[in-house]
Scaffold this motif. Structure first.
Motif, PDB file in Angstrom:
ATOM      1  N   THR A   1       5.674  -0.666  -8.362  1.00 49.70           N
ATOM      2  CA  THR A   1       6.560  -1.832  -8.428  1.00 49.70           C
ATOM      3  C   THR A   1       5.795  -3.139  -8.460  1.00 49.70           C
ATOM      4  OG1 THR A   1       8.239  -0.595  -7.207  1.00 49.70           O
ATOM      5  CG2 THR A   1       8.500  -2.982  -7.298  1.00 49.70           C
ATOM      6  N   VAL A   2       4.697  -3.206  -7.713  1.00 49.38           N
ATOM      7  CA  VAL A   2       3.935  -4.453  -7.621  1.00 49.38           C
ATOM      8  C   VAL A   2       3.371  -4.869  -8.969  1.00 49.38           C
ATOM      9  CG1 VAL A   2       1.733  -3.327  -7.068  1.00 49.38           C
ATOM     10  CG2 VAL A   2       2.178  -5.653  -6.256  1.00 49.38           C
ATOM     11  N   LEU A   3       3.236  -3.929  -9.919  1.00 43.43           N
ATOM     12  CA  LEU A   3       2.672  -4.244 -11.230  1.00 43.43           C
ATOM     13  C   LEU A   3       3.722  -4.657 -12.250  1.00 43.43           C
ATOM     14  CD1 LEU A   3       0.041  -1.355 -11.589  1.00 43.43           C
ATOM     15  CD2 LEU A   3      -0.289  -3.674 -10.694  1.00 43.43           C
ATOM     16  N   VAL A   4       4.979  -4.391 -11.954  1.00 38.44           N
ATOM     17  CA  VAL A   4       6.027  -4.693 -12.931  1.00 38.44           C
ATOM     18  C   VAL A   4       7.049  -5.695 -12.409  1.00 38.44           C
ATOM     19  CG1 VAL A   4       5.810  -2.489 -14.110  1.00 38.44           C
ATOM     20  CG2 VAL A   4       7.367  -2.684 -12.175  1.00 38.44           C
TER      21      VAL A   4
ATOM     22  N   GLY B   1       0.794  -1.227   0.000  1.00 37.59           N
ATOM     23  CA  GLY B   1       0.000   0.000   0.000  1.00 37.59           C
ATOM     24  C   GLY B   1       0.821   1.268   0.000  1.00 37.59           C
ATOM     25  N   GLY B   2       1.855   1.319   0.836  1.00 38.03           N
ATOM     26  CA  GLY B   2       2.684   2.515   0.921  1.00 38.03           C
ATOM     27  C   GLY B   2       3.475   2.759  -0.347  1.00 38.03           C
ATOM     28  N   GLY B   3       4.053   1.702  -0.903  1.00 37.87           N
ATOM     29  CA  GLY B   3       4.835   1.834  -2.127  1.00 37.87           C
ATOM     30  C   GLY B   3       3.991   2.251  -3.312  1.00 37.87           C
ATOM     31  N   VAL B   4       2.779   1.705  -3.403  1.00 35.10           N
ATOM     32  CA  VAL B   4       1.874   2.082  -4.489  1.00 35.10           C
ATOM     33  C   VAL B   4       1.491   3.559  -4.379  1.00 35.10           C
ATOM     34  CG1 VAL B   4      -0.448   1.756  -5.428  1.00 35.10           C
ATOM     35  CG2 VAL B   4       0.943  -0.242  -4.853  1.00 35.10           C
ATOM     36  N   SER B   5       1.182   4.001  -3.165  1.00 34.21           N
ATOM     37  CA  SER B   5       0.837   5.411  -2.947  1.00 34.21           C
ATOM     38  C   SER B   5       1.990   6.321  -3.358  1.00 34.21           C
ATOM     39  CB  SER B   5       0.491   5.653  -1.472  1.00 34.21           C
ATOM     40  OG  SER B   5      -0.598   4.851  -1.070  1.00 34.21           O
ATOM     41  N   ARG B   6       3.194   5.942  -2.988  1.00 31.99           N
ATOM     42  CA  ARG B   6       4.387   6.724  -3.345  1.00 31.99           C
ATOM     43  C   ARG B   6       4.584   6.787  -4.858  1.00 31.99           C
ATOM     44  NH1 ARG B   6       8.918   3.074  -2.335  1.00 31.99           N
ATOM     45  NH2 ARG B   6       8.220   2.343  -4.375  1.00 31.99           N
ATOM     46  N   ASP B   7       4.482   5.621  -5.507  1.00 34.17           N
ATOM     47  CA  ASP B   7       4.725   5.568  -6.944  1.00 34.17           C
ATOM     48  C   ASP B   7       3.689   6.359  -7.731  1.00 34.17           C
ATOM     49  OD1 ASP B   7       6.916   3.985  -6.458  1.00 34.17           O
ATOM     50  OD2 ASP B   7       5.888   2.095  -6.850  1.00 34.17           O
ATOM     51  N   ILE B   8       2.434   6.317  -7.284  1.00 35.79           N
ATOM     52  CA  ILE B   8       1.392   7.103  -7.946  1.00 35.79           C
ATOM     53  C   ILE B   8       1.688   8.594  -7.811  1.00 35.79           C
ATOM     54  CG2 ILE B   8      -1.051   7.775  -7.837  1.00 35.79           C
ATOM     55  CD1 ILE B   8      -1.687   4.868  -7.110  1.00 35.79           C
ATOM     56  N   MET B   9       2.142   8.995  -6.638  1.00 34.89           N
ATOM     57  CA  MET B   9       2.422  10.411  -6.402  1.00 34.89           C
ATOM     58  C   MET B   9       3.558  10.919  -7.289  1.00 34.89           C
ATOM     59  SD  MET B   9       3.211  12.466  -2.876  1.00 34.89           S
ATOM     60  CE  MET B   9       1.466  12.687  -2.559  1.00 34.89           C
ATOM     61  N   ILE B  10       4.576  10.098  -7.527  1.00 32.30           N
ATOM     62  CA  ILE B  10       5.703  10.548  -8.348  1.00 32.30           C
ATOM     63  C   ILE B  10       5.549  10.123  -9.804  1.00 32.30           C
ATOM     64  CG2 ILE B  10       7.286  10.556  -6.392  1.00 32.30           C
ATOM     65  CD1 ILE B  10       8.453   7.950  -7.346  1.00 32.30           C
TER      66      ILE B  10
ATOM     67  N   HIS C   1      10.373 -14.823 -12.976  1.00 35.33           N
ATOM     68  CA  HIS C   1       9.094 -14.191 -13.248  1.00 35.33           C
ATOM     69  C   HIS C   1       7.985 -15.229 -13.169  1.00 35.33           C
ATOM     70  CE1 HIS C   1      10.834 -10.372 -14.562  1.00 35.33           C
ATOM     71  NE2 HIS C   1      11.713 -11.066 -15.245  1.00 35.33           N
ATOM     72  N   LEU C   2       6.809 -14.756 -12.834  1.00 38.70           N
ATOM     73  CA  LEU C   2       5.631 -15.619 -12.903  1.00 38.70           C
ATOM     74  C   LEU C   2       5.239 -15.771 -14.377  1.00 38.70           C
ATOM     75  CD1 LEU C   2       3.436 -14.167 -10.009  1.00 38.70           C
ATOM     76  CD2 LEU C   2       4.888 -16.207  -9.953  1.00 38.70           C
ATOM     77  N   PRO C   3       4.528 -16.856 -14.720  1.00 36.04           N
ATOM     78  CA  PRO C   3       4.073 -17.023 -16.126  1.00 36.04           C
ATOM     79  C   PRO C   3       3.194 -15.853 -16.540  1.00 36.04           C
ATOM     80  CG  PRO C   3       3.787 -19.048 -14.860  1.00 36.04           C
ATOM     81  CD  PRO C   3       4.135 -17.986 -13.856  1.00 36.04           C
ATOM     82  N   ARG C   4       3.332 -15.452 -17.800  1.00 36.93           N
ATOM     83  CA  ARG C   4       2.534 -14.357 -18.336  1.00 36.93           C
ATOM     84  C   ARG C   4       1.634 -14.871 -19.459  1.00 36.93           C
ATOM     85  NH1 ARG C   4       6.733  -9.175 -18.529  1.00 36.93           N
ATOM     86  NH2 ARG C   4       7.284  -9.246 -16.323  1.00 36.93           N
TER      87      ARG C   4
END
Length: 204
Positions: A146-149, A132-141, A198-201
């Motif tokens: 990171t969790v999506l890539v 949650g914290g990392g997503v909030s930070r990444d959206i702000m900047i 990586h997980l399967p895509r």
């Protein structure tokens, strides 16, 4: 909550403060930006977690979150982490972010268990606390979270939640087993990063 919850929370806040600090430096933010990025990374997930639990956020009711945040930023400045070589800084970020991820996954899972959530609730609360914290930070900047890539980022939170949920099912939650879960999860995340797992895509 037991002492090991507070210990894990402090470790998570300190580790995520460093990763937020390094992300801010990478994006050339000013001093206020560094403070905001570090604070969001370190405290954001816990605040979201506590909101879901309908309880006052730890960050607003106890001293250790803010104290840990400020102390860690001060140490990072004193040791001039912002001047480290880019390769060294990259690994510093990965290690600190991994430790924060695992520590917050543990605190989220423990609070869910304490609230008598079902297995699904344990996984979701652990995941939200960790990212949650990392997503909030990444959206702000304006950066892709990171969790999506990074495939083995959010997966680690899920693995931690599953392991602690299983331990709780067998009434085996204790300090020793939590440490084992933490060490295994940190090792798995660092190995995944080092070897590019990586997980399967889905194919287009």
């Amino acid at each position: 909550m037991p002492e090991y919850f507070i210990f894990a929370d402090i470790i998570g806040i300190a580790a995520f403060t460093i990763s937020g600090f390094l992300i801010a430096i990478k994006n050339d933010l000013d001093i206020l930006g560094v403070l905001i990025a570090s604070s969001l990374t370190a405290l954001g997930g816990g605040i979201i977690r506590d909101a879901i639990l309908s309880s006052a956020p730890f960050a607003f009711t106890t001293l250790h979150p803010a104290l840990t945040l400020i102390t860690t930023i001060f140490i990072a400045y004193i040791f001039k982490l912002y001047k480290k070589d880019s390769i060294e800084r990259k690994w510093m970020f990965v290690v600190s972010d991994t430790i924060g991820l695992v520590a917050f996954s543990i605190t989220g899972a423990l609070l869910a268990i304490n609230a008598e959530y079902n297995f699904f609730g344990i996984v979701i609360l652990s995941f939200i606390t960790a990212v949650g914290g990392g997503v909030s930070r990444d959206i702000m900047i304006n950066q892709v979270p990171t969790v999506l890539v990074s495939d083995f980022y959010g997966s680690i939170a899920v693995i931690v939640a599953f392991l602690l949920g299983a331990l709780n099912f067998f009434n085996a939650i204790n300090e020793f087993n939590i440490i084992i879960v933490a060490l295994l999860s940190i090792t798995l995340r660092l190995l995944a990063f080092k070897r590019g797992w990586h997980l399967p895509r889905l194919n287009k």
